[in-house]
Write a protein that holds these residues in place. Structure first.
Motif, short mmCIF file in Angstrom:
data_model
loop_
_atom_site.label_atom_id
_atom_site.label_comp_id
_atom_site.label_asym_id
_atom_site.label_seq_id
_atom_site.Cartn_x
_atom_site.Cartn_y
_atom_site.Cartn_z
N HIS A 248 25.62 26.82 40.69
CA HIS A 248 24.48 26.85 41.60
C HIS A 248 24.93 27.27 43.01
O HIS A 248 24.29 28.10 43.68
CB HIS A 248 23.83 25.46 41.62
N TYR A 249 26.05 26.72 43.46
CA TYR A 249 26.57 27.04 44.79
C TYR A 249 26.95 28.52 44.88
O TYR A 249 26.67 29.20 45.86
CB TYR A 249 27.78 26.16 45.10
N LYS A 250 27.58 28.97 43.80
CA LYS A 250 28.02 30.38 43.78
C LYS A 250 26.82 31.33 43.82
O LYS A 250 26.88 32.38 44.46
CB LYS A 250 28.87 30.63 42.52
N GLU A 251 25.74 30.94 43.14
CA GLU A 251 24.54 31.78 43.15
C GLU A 251 23.97 31.92 44.56
O GLU A 251 23.48 32.98 44.94
CB GLU A 251 23.46 31.17 42.24
N ILE A 252 24.07 30.87 45.34
CA ILE A 252 23.50 30.90 46.69
C ILE A 252 24.48 31.49 47.71
O ILE A 252 24.10 32.29 48.56
CB ILE A 252 23.07 29.47 47.12
N PHE A 253 25.75 31.11 47.62
CA PHE A 253 26.71 31.48 48.67
C PHE A 253 27.68 32.59 48.24
O PHE A 253 28.48 33.06 49.05
CB PHE A 253 27.50 30.25 49.12
N ASN A 254 27.63 32.94 46.96
CA ASN A 254 28.44 34.05 46.46
C ASN A 254 29.94 33.84 46.65
O ASN A 254 30.67 34.75 46.99
CB ASN A 254 28.00 35.36 47.14
N ARG A 255 30.39 32.61 46.49
CA ARG A 255 31.84 32.37 46.46
C ARG A 255 32.12 31.06 45.73
O ARG A 255 31.22 30.24 45.53
CB ARG A 255 32.43 32.32 47.86
N GLY A 256 33.39 30.92 45.34
CA GLY A 256 33.81 29.73 44.61
C GLY A 256 34.63 30.14 43.41
O GLY A 256 34.40 31.19 42.83
N GLU A 257 35.61 29.32 43.08
CA GLU A 257 36.49 29.61 41.95
C GLU A 257 35.99 28.82 40.75
O GLU A 257 34.94 28.20 40.79
CB GLU A 257 37.92 29.20 42.30
N GLY A 258 36.81 28.87 39.68
CA GLY A 258 36.46 28.08 38.50
C GLY A 258 36.26 26.63 38.92
O GLY A 258 36.93 26.16 39.83
N PRO A 259 35.35 25.92 38.26
CA PRO A 259 35.05 24.57 38.74
C PRO A 259 36.19 23.57 38.58
O PRO A 259 36.31 22.65 39.36
CB PRO A 259 33.86 24.16 37.89
N TYR A 260 37.02 23.78 37.54
CA TYR A 260 38.05 22.77 37.26
C TYR A 260 39.42 23.16 37.76
O TYR A 260 40.21 22.32 38.13
CB TYR A 260 38.12 22.50 35.75
N LEU A 261 39.72 24.44 37.65
CA LEU A 261 41.04 24.89 38.07
C LEU A 261 40.98 26.34 38.49
O LEU A 261 40.03 27.06 38.17
CB LEU A 261 42.07 24.70 36.94
N GLU A 262 41.98 26.73 39.29
CA GLU A 262 42.06 28.11 39.76
C GLU A 262 43.30 28.75 39.15
O GLU A 262 44.41 28.26 39.36
CB GLU A 262 42.13 28.14 41.29
#
Lengths: 399, 191
Positions: A248-262
């Motif tokens: 949901h955050y990525k849809e709005i802000f267009n950033r973020g890595e995998g939720p559990y690990l990078e």
């Protein structure tokens, strides 16, 4: 808009954007600038919240528990012995199912006194029932602080956002400021169905008998064990909620890595380094150096530590020949806490890679990238035959 | 380890404002296209007057290593007496730049393979209207002259912004005067 500020300021702005309503905190190095900044926001009127100064960390969390029970969005922050002093209230906040958010600015614990970074403080609170997320840089600090409020209120479980003291809290780097309107869209106000209401007095979390029994309305009520079972079930369920919130955050802000690990350079990796916090970013530099030597190595940084995303971790690691876990905390008397959990998760798999464990950076001991390269090279080239297969490897130890 | 990173070590005394100076250079660098900027102070138990160091790394790409700088491309020294107290010169890369606030002539500082830039910022800052000992804005002017990494105009704007409540014009003037009077010495005398 990008600004260059400290990690503590990034966290404070995140709390302001999340429109926390009650802040209660007690200053402790290296958390202090975070709560100072929040008190400035509130004093200047740029943030509408109650700042409640208290005489101790135990009271700080007690105030947050009361505020959250009354239906307010509550925030606190601490480090090291301050977090340990909250311990009883940590269990309480989780058991009472209150969506409090706390930043833990990671610092080693006394004795002897240290103000510098390691992860022993938050790792020691692993079993309190809180969600724990570890972040790597300032962008993740501000974004994750905002996401934490959403995760917490989705599952009614408190969340710790953990970031490295000094290394992240006092360093400066650029990060993008989320827009308030978008944050408001992402994070609706906290309006719990049940909260403390003087017009409707009720007992909350009073003595609960070992067995189930009828309540005053004649309904069969949970016993203690049922409530604790539900905490465990909801924590396991929150693994999916964390992913949904990230999406949901990525849809709005267009950033973020995998939720559990990078994951970094893991696709074809025979060996995978594992770490949490800023160290996992530093390991990327070591991985690049070893790739130039022809060693197929990658690194994963674990973000979600509790609930433990074991399936995602096994999926990321099971194809490797070797897993090398770098940790800033120990389960004293055994080994690195994360390493023992990773080894245990991998055990269910048919093919299990060798697992090495290195302890480093304890009490702020400088972590040299060259030393990471040497340790990783040693593990990758010698594999199962190195000493650290059976014992802990210590990096930077001068004894 | 990464060739694209410029490593700048800032040496000052507790209370001298080395961190603020490094932060201003970080902001200016970011504005001029260095998207990878990190400033990591090294914290000890030091108090006012004790030597402090902060690491500033700048690059056009994201920086993942926040460990303290061991081999600087540029070292900035806010008090020349620090050179007698801690080893600043030994770790410098060959061809590095050493920026010093000192009342002594630049020829007094001659190290093999090191470019030395000096200015008497303690005096220049007084001339610019600042109280005695406020040298952190001036040293940025010396840094700009010696490194050519950032323009003096851009940096003056950031200085005015950063010092907006503490003598913004005097601080900007101190940086500009220092920029003009910084002497660069390409000495090759043995250390």
């Amino acid at each position: 808009m990008y600004i260059i500020e400290s990690g503590n300021v990034a966290a404070a702005i995140g709390v302001k954007l999340a429109r926390a309503q009650v802040i209660a905190a007690y200053p402790i190095t290296p958390q202090t600038p975070l709560t100072e900044k929040l008190s400035e926001f509130i004093e200047s009127g740029t943030m509408k919240a109650a700042y409640i100064p208290v005489e101790s960390e135990h009271s700080a969390l007690a105030v947050c528990i009361a505020a959250s029970t009354a239906g307010a969005r509550a925030f606190t922050a601490t480090s090291a012995n301050g977090l340990l002093y909250m311990h009883e209230q940590l269990h309480w906040a989780a058991g009472a199912r209150l969506p409090i958010v706390m930043c833990v600015v990671n610092r080693g614990v006394g004795a002897p006194w240290t103000v510098w970074n390691d992860h022993q403080d938050s790792i020691s609170q692993r079993d309190t029932g809180w969600i724990q997320i570890y972040v790597n840089d300032h962008q993740e600090i501000i974004d994750t602080t905002i996401k934490a409020f959403r995760i917490a209120q989705e599952v009614n479980i408190p969340v710790m956002v953990c970031y490295d003291g000094y290394i992240l809290s006092h360093s400066h780097m650029p990060f993008d400021l989320p827009d308030q309107k978008l944050v408001d869209r992402f994070l609706p106000p906290y309006n719990p169905e049940d909260c403390l209401d003087p017009k409707n007095p009720t007992n909350l979390n009073s003595v609960t008998l070992p067995d189930v029994r009828m309540n005053i309305r004649g309904e069969l009520a949970h016993g203690y064990m049922e409530l604790r079972y539900l905490l465990q079930e909801d924590l396991r369920r929150s693994i999916q909620v964390v992913a949904d919130v990230e999406k949901h955050y990525k849809e709005i802000f267009n950033r973020g890595e995998g939720p559990y690990l990078e994951e970094y350079r893991c696709k074809d990796a025979s060996f995978i380094a594992v770490s949490m916090g800023s160290l996992s970013f530093q390991l990327r530099v070591a991985v690049d150096a070893l790739r130039k030597e022809g060693i197929k190595v990658g690194v994963i940084g674990i973000r979600l530590y509790r609930p433990f995303p074991d399936k995602a971790i096994v999926k990321a690691l099971s194809k490797a020949d070797g897993v090398i876990v770098f940790e800033k905390a120990i389960s004293y008397g055994y080994m690195g806490t994360l390493c023992s959990e990773i080894a245990s998760a991998l055990y269910k798999n048919a093919k299990t890679p060798f697992v090495h464990n290195y302890i480093l950076g304890i009490g702020g001991r400088n972590i040299r990238t060259e030393d990471l390269v040497d340790a990783l090279r040693n593990s990758c080239t010698k594999g199962k035959n190195t000493d650290s297969a059976d014992t802990l490897g210590w990096i930077g130890l001068k004894i | 380890m990464r060739e694209d990173i410029i490593n700048i070590a800032w040496h000052g005394r507790g209370g001298q404002g080395a961190i603020t100076a490094a932060k201003i250079v970080a902001k200016t660098s970011f504005q001029t296209g260095y998207t990878g900027v990190v400033m990591v102070p090294t914290f000890g138990t030091e108090r006012r007057g004790a030597p402090v160091m902060t690491s500033l790394k700048i690059s056009k790409k994201k920086i993942y290593d926040l460990s303290p700088i061991e081999n600087p491309d540029i070292a900035v020294v806010l008090d020349h007496l620090l050179l007698n107290e801690i080893n600043i010169v030994e770790g410098l890369k060959h061809g590095a730049i050493l920026v010093i606030n000192t009342p002594k002539p630049s020829n007094d500082y001659s190290y093999n393979g090191i470019r030395v830039a000096t200015a008497d910022i303690t005096a220049i800052a007084r001339e610019a209207g600042l109280p005695y000992g406020m040298v952190n804005s001036g040293i940025i002017g010396a840094f700009a002259k010696a490194s050519s990494l950032i323009g003096i105009e851009t940096i003056s704007d950031v200085i005015r912004e950063e010092f907006k409540e503490i003598r913004p014009e005097e601080n900007a003037r101190s940086a500009l005067l220092t920029y003009e009077r910084t002497i660069i010495n390409y000495g090759d005398k043995k250390m």
